[in-house]
Structures are given as structure tokens and as C-alpha cells.
Design an enzyme around this catalytic site. Structure first.
Site, PDB file in Angstrom:
ATOM      1  N   ARG A   1       0.828  -1.205   0.000  1.00 18.14           N
ATOM      2  CA  ARG A   1       0.000   0.000   0.000  1.00 18.14           C
ATOM      3  C   ARG A   1       0.867   1.262   0.000  1.00 18.14           C
ATOM      4  O   ARG A   1       1.746   1.402   0.841  1.00 18.14           O
ATOM      5  CB  ARG A   1      -0.919   0.000   1.223  1.00 18.14           C
ATOM      6  CG  ARG A   1      -1.958  -1.106   1.199  1.00 18.14           C
ATOM      7  CD  ARG A   1      -2.782  -1.165   2.489  1.00 18.14           C
ATOM      8  NE  ARG A   1      -3.860  -2.138   2.355  1.00 18.14           N
ATOM      9  CZ  ARG A   1      -3.736  -3.437   2.624  1.00 18.14           C
ATOM     10  NH1 ARG A   1      -2.564  -3.913   3.054  1.00 18.14           N
ATOM     11  NH2 ARG A   1      -4.763  -4.258   2.473  1.00 18.14           N
TER      12      ARG A   1
ATOM     13  N   HIS B   1      -1.041  -2.496  -4.439  1.00 14.68           N
ATOM     14  CA  HIS B   1      -0.462  -3.440  -5.406  1.00 14.68           C
ATOM     15  C   HIS B   1      -0.379  -2.876  -6.830  1.00 14.68           C
ATOM     16  O   HIS B   1      -0.683  -3.575  -7.808  1.00 14.68           O
ATOM     17  CB  HIS B   1      -1.252  -4.745  -5.400  1.00 14.68           C
ATOM     18  CG  HIS B   1      -1.103  -5.547  -4.143  1.00 14.68           C
ATOM     19  ND1 HIS B   1       0.004  -5.452  -3.325  1.00 14.68           N
ATOM     20  CD2 HIS B   1      -1.947  -6.462  -3.543  1.00 14.68           C
ATOM     21  CE1 HIS B   1      -0.145  -6.287  -2.298  1.00 14.68           C
ATOM     22  NE2 HIS B   1      -1.315  -6.891  -2.403  1.00 14.68           N
TER      23      HIS B   1
ATOM     24  N   HIS C   1       1.990 -13.237  -5.331  1.00 16.26           N
ATOM     25  CA  HIS C   1       0.915 -13.235  -4.331  1.00 16.26           C
ATOM     26  C   HIS C   1       0.215 -14.591  -4.239  1.00 16.26           C
ATOM     27  O   HIS C   1      -1.010 -14.660  -4.103  1.00 16.26           O
ATOM     28  CB  HIS C   1      -0.098 -12.137  -4.669  1.00 16.26           C
ATOM     29  CG  HIS C   1      -0.793 -11.548  -3.480  1.00 16.26           C
ATOM     30  ND1 HIS C   1      -1.837 -12.195  -2.843  1.00 16.26           N
ATOM     31  CD2 HIS C   1      -0.605 -10.392  -2.817  1.00 16.26           C
ATOM     32  CE1 HIS C   1      -2.280 -11.435  -1.847  1.00 16.26           C
ATOM     33  NE2 HIS C   1      -1.540 -10.334  -1.805  1.00 16.26           N
TER      34      HIS C   1
ATOM     35  N   ASP D   1      -1.133  -9.193   8.396  1.00 17.19           N
ATOM     36  CA  ASP D   1      -0.986  -8.549   7.096  1.00 17.19           C
ATOM     37  C   ASP D   1       0.153  -7.543   7.228  1.00 17.19           C
ATOM     38  O   ASP D   1       0.026  -6.381   6.855  1.00 17.19           O
ATOM     39  CB  ASP D   1      -2.289  -7.857   6.685  1.00 17.19           C
ATOM     40  CG  ASP D   1      -2.299  -7.436   5.210  1.00 17.19           C
ATOM     41  OD1 ASP D   1      -1.327  -7.781   4.497  1.00 17.19           O
ATOM     42  OD2 ASP D   1      -3.248  -6.772   4.784  1.00 17.19           O
TER      43      ASP D   1
ATOM     44  N   GLU E   1       4.962 -12.714   0.840  1.00 16.72           N
ATOM     45  CA  GLU E   1       5.253 -11.718  -0.183  1.00 16.72           C
ATOM     46  C   GLU E   1       6.621 -11.076   0.062  1.00 16.72           C
ATOM     47  O   GLU E   1       6.726 -10.018   0.678  1.00 16.72           O
ATOM     48  CB  GLU E   1       4.152 -10.662  -0.197  1.00 16.72           C
ATOM     49  CG  GLU E   1       2.759 -11.235  -0.408  1.00 16.72           C
ATOM     50  CD  GLU E   1       1.659 -10.246  -0.043  1.00 16.72           C
ATOM     51  OE1 GLU E   1       1.668  -9.109  -0.578  1.00 16.72           O
ATOM     52  OE2 GLU E   1       0.794 -10.591   0.785  1.00 16.72           O
TER      53      GLU E   1
END
Length: 348
Positions: free
Chosen positions: A80, A105, A179, A252, A313
């Protein structure tokens, strides 16, 4: 050892290519040239049974929307970008605000929506496919023509290597990743609650209420983010720690690697016996445990639900665009972006 290339039925008038790499041990990796999307990784369990260990949609058409970015190449900037803007040399660039006021992304014209050129080739013990794409100057608001190569390689040791190479004619931010949602149970027969994970990291970046990294590094000690010794993922699937709560009762977050270990991430599903280790030259990774994955979408096996997969990721962090105490993701015109991540599958 072989490379198979097929085509989909026309999707929006275009036939996508389906590429499958298969080694002599029976492991195979399947992906699309649309988005470079990995749709299948078949690896054996402790009894030798081959099953898929990544989440994939049942119908290829679903990748046109793909709200969870399943299996895709992510960029120009993975993660982000706060306020969907950044400065380079005192010039402000406004990029796509596709998640509220922020850019997620790479925005609406991200690499996950690109149709890549493919070039298969083979060495003595390795199958390779090079995917190539040019992201044009101004696309999504990003400066510079960016020429990108992503190379998928499968060898005889059940290793999937992803090489990322890029060059630009103007300064531009870039950090690429994949991803894929991993589920080592095989064919998504169980959630990832009982997956064990170890991470070579003692710090992670704090998130705010909008899941934007604040730039503050937090010590993992004494928290559900301490994976320096292997622990179950489900320990953080709750609201006991505020950072887990902010992320939707899970993870996250960006973990900063210490690079003290040869491999930075180690994952295991005890029941199947499958293991996955990750080695990379990236400075860290985002671990996303599908806390906010849209539910009820049809997969090749079952339907999407919370905690059905974990994304690993490996990438730089876009927080460096606003907080300069992190390695920069801005690439100069004369530099070559060159990153690698190796996924090794085994039994343990």
C-alpha cells in the site's frame, strides 16, 4: 523434465497461455501468461501423494477481477502506498487510489492485469520460462518506461525460483512480488490454523487502522509476531494483540529480515508432512493470512474462506516512500532491479 503450453478458451476475446513445468520427481508448476498467475503447484505429501498447495479459481475468467490477487505477479509497487502519492526529487506523483485513498499493489493497471510475453527454455537440470512486459511511462501514474522480466524456474530438487529483473528510463519506485496463497495441507482440505512457521526476523512494521504502515518498527519479543522459533499461525488469529486485531484477527504485516539464517522463512503442515522454505535477497516480506479474503468464491478445490492460505510476499516496502529509515524502493535510470526468491518444497 518438460514444459507444456496450452491455451484457454477466449476470455474477453483473448486466449491466454497456460504453462506447466514438470520435473522428474513429478512436481509441477502451472501458471498463466495473464498476470503471471500461478494456478497450481503439485508437490508430494509424506505418503507421496501429489496435491496442489496454492489456491486457484475454478474458472479462469475469475482472474479478470481477482479481488484477492491469487497467484499473481504484483507491481510496480507491491503493498500500500499511503495517500496514493509520493515524491521523487521534490516532484509529487499521484497514482491510482484503488483502496480508499490509497494505492494497493500497483493500482488498477498493476502487473497482475498484464498480458505477459513468454519465452520457454531449458538447461541441464532446470526448466525456465521468461515473462516479459513493458509498463509504459505514466501508466497508473508511475513515471518512466519500465521493462520487466520475471523468470519462473523449476529444478530437480523441487525448488521454484522466481527472478525479477527490471530497468527504467526515469526514476521510479519498484518492488515486485508474487501473491500465491500457500496451503500445504494439499487441495485446500484444511485451513492454515495448524501450519507452523519460523521467520528470521525480530522486528515488524506497525500498521494503523487503515492497514497503512506507520514507519514504526516494533520488537516481536513477547508478542504473537515472534516467529524466531517455530510456532503455529493460529496463535495470532485473534484480537488479543492490537496489531492482529487491526489486520482482521490475523497477519498482514511487513517483517524485516535479519538475514542471519540461510533461509528466511520455513513453513510446515504436520499432518501432510509438507514443508516449504523460502530464501530471498529481499529485505523483508509481508505475511498475509487471508484474514480479509473475500469468501464464497469458487476454487479448484472448495470455496474461499478466511485463513485458507498464507501469502509470503518477499519484497521491499513502500513505507520507504514516506519514511526514509527503510531501504529505498526508488530505482535510478542507470540501475538494474534484480531480486530473487527461492521456494523449496520438501517433507519433514
Amino acid at each position: 523434465m518438460k514444459i507444456d503450453i496450452e491455451e484457454t478458451k477466449p476470455i474477453n476475446g483473448v486466449k491466454w497461455k497456460i504453462v506447466t513445468l514438470t520435473n522428474n520427481q513429478g512436481m509441477s508448476v502451472t501458471f498463466l501468461n495473464f498476470g503471471g498467475i500461478i494456478t497450481k503447484i503439485l508437490v508430494p505429501d509424506k505418503n507421496g501423494k501429489l496435491e496442489n498447495v496454492v489456491l486457484a479459481y475454478k474458472n479462469e475468467e475469475q482472474y479478470l477481477t481477482n479481488p484477492g490477487y491469487l497467484g499473481a505477479i504484483i507491481g510496480r509497487v507491491a503493498g500500500r502506498i499511503q495517500g496514493a502519492s509520493f515524491k521523487i526529487d521534490d516532484k509529487t506523483f499521484k497514482v491510482d487510489d484503488n483502496e480508499g485513498i490509497h494505492c494497493l499493489h500497483g493500482g488498477t493497471s498493476g502487473l497482475n492485469n498484464a498480458l505477459w510475453e513468454i519465452e520457454p527454455y531449458q538447461s541441464f537440470n532446470e526448466l525456465c520460462v521468461k515473462l516479459s512486459h513493458r509498463s509504459k511511462d505514466g501508466e497508473g501514474g508511475f513515471p518512466g518506461n519500465l521493462d520487466i522480466e520475471v523468470i519462473y524456474k523449476l529444478n530437480t530438487r523441487n525448488q521454484l525460483t522466481i527472478d525479477y529483473i527490471a530497468s527504467t528510463d526515469k526514476k521510479t519506485p519498484i518492488t515486485l512480488t508474487n501473491h500465491s496463497y500457500f496451503n500445504l495441507s494439499g487441495n485446500a482440505k484444511r485451513t492454515i490454523h495448524d501450519h507452523e512457521i519460523a521467520v528470521d526476523s525480530k522486528e515488524f512494521i506497525e500498521l494503523d487502522e487503515e492497514l497503512i504502515p506507520t514507519g514504526k518498527l516494533l520488537d516481536v519479543s513477547g508478542t504473537t509476531f515472534d516467529f524466531r522459533n517455530s510456532r503455529l499461525l493460529q496463535k495470532g488469529f485473534n484480537n488479543d494483540f492490537y496489531q492482529n486485531r487491526l489486520a482482521g484477527s490475523g497477519y498482514d504485516h511487513y517483517f524485516v529480515f535479519e538475514h542471519k539464517q540461510e533461509e528466511q522463512i520455513w513453513l510446515k503442515d504436520k499432518e501432510s508432512g509438507r514443508t516449504l522454505s523460502v530464501k530471498t535477497n529481499q529485505p523483508g516480506f509481508v505475511m498475509y493470512t487471508s484474514n480479509n479474503l473475500e469468501e464464497g468464491l469458487e476454487l479448484t478445490e472448495g470455496i474461499t474462506e478466511k485463513y485458507l492460505g498464507v501469502c509470503l510476499e518477499t519484497q521491499g516496502t513502500p513505507v520507504s516512500l514516506h519514511h526514509h529509515n527503510f531501504p529505498s524502493i526508488v530505482q535510478n535510470e542507470n540501475d538494474v532491479y534484480k531480486k530473487q526468491t527461492i521456494f523449496t518444497f520438501g517433507i519433514g
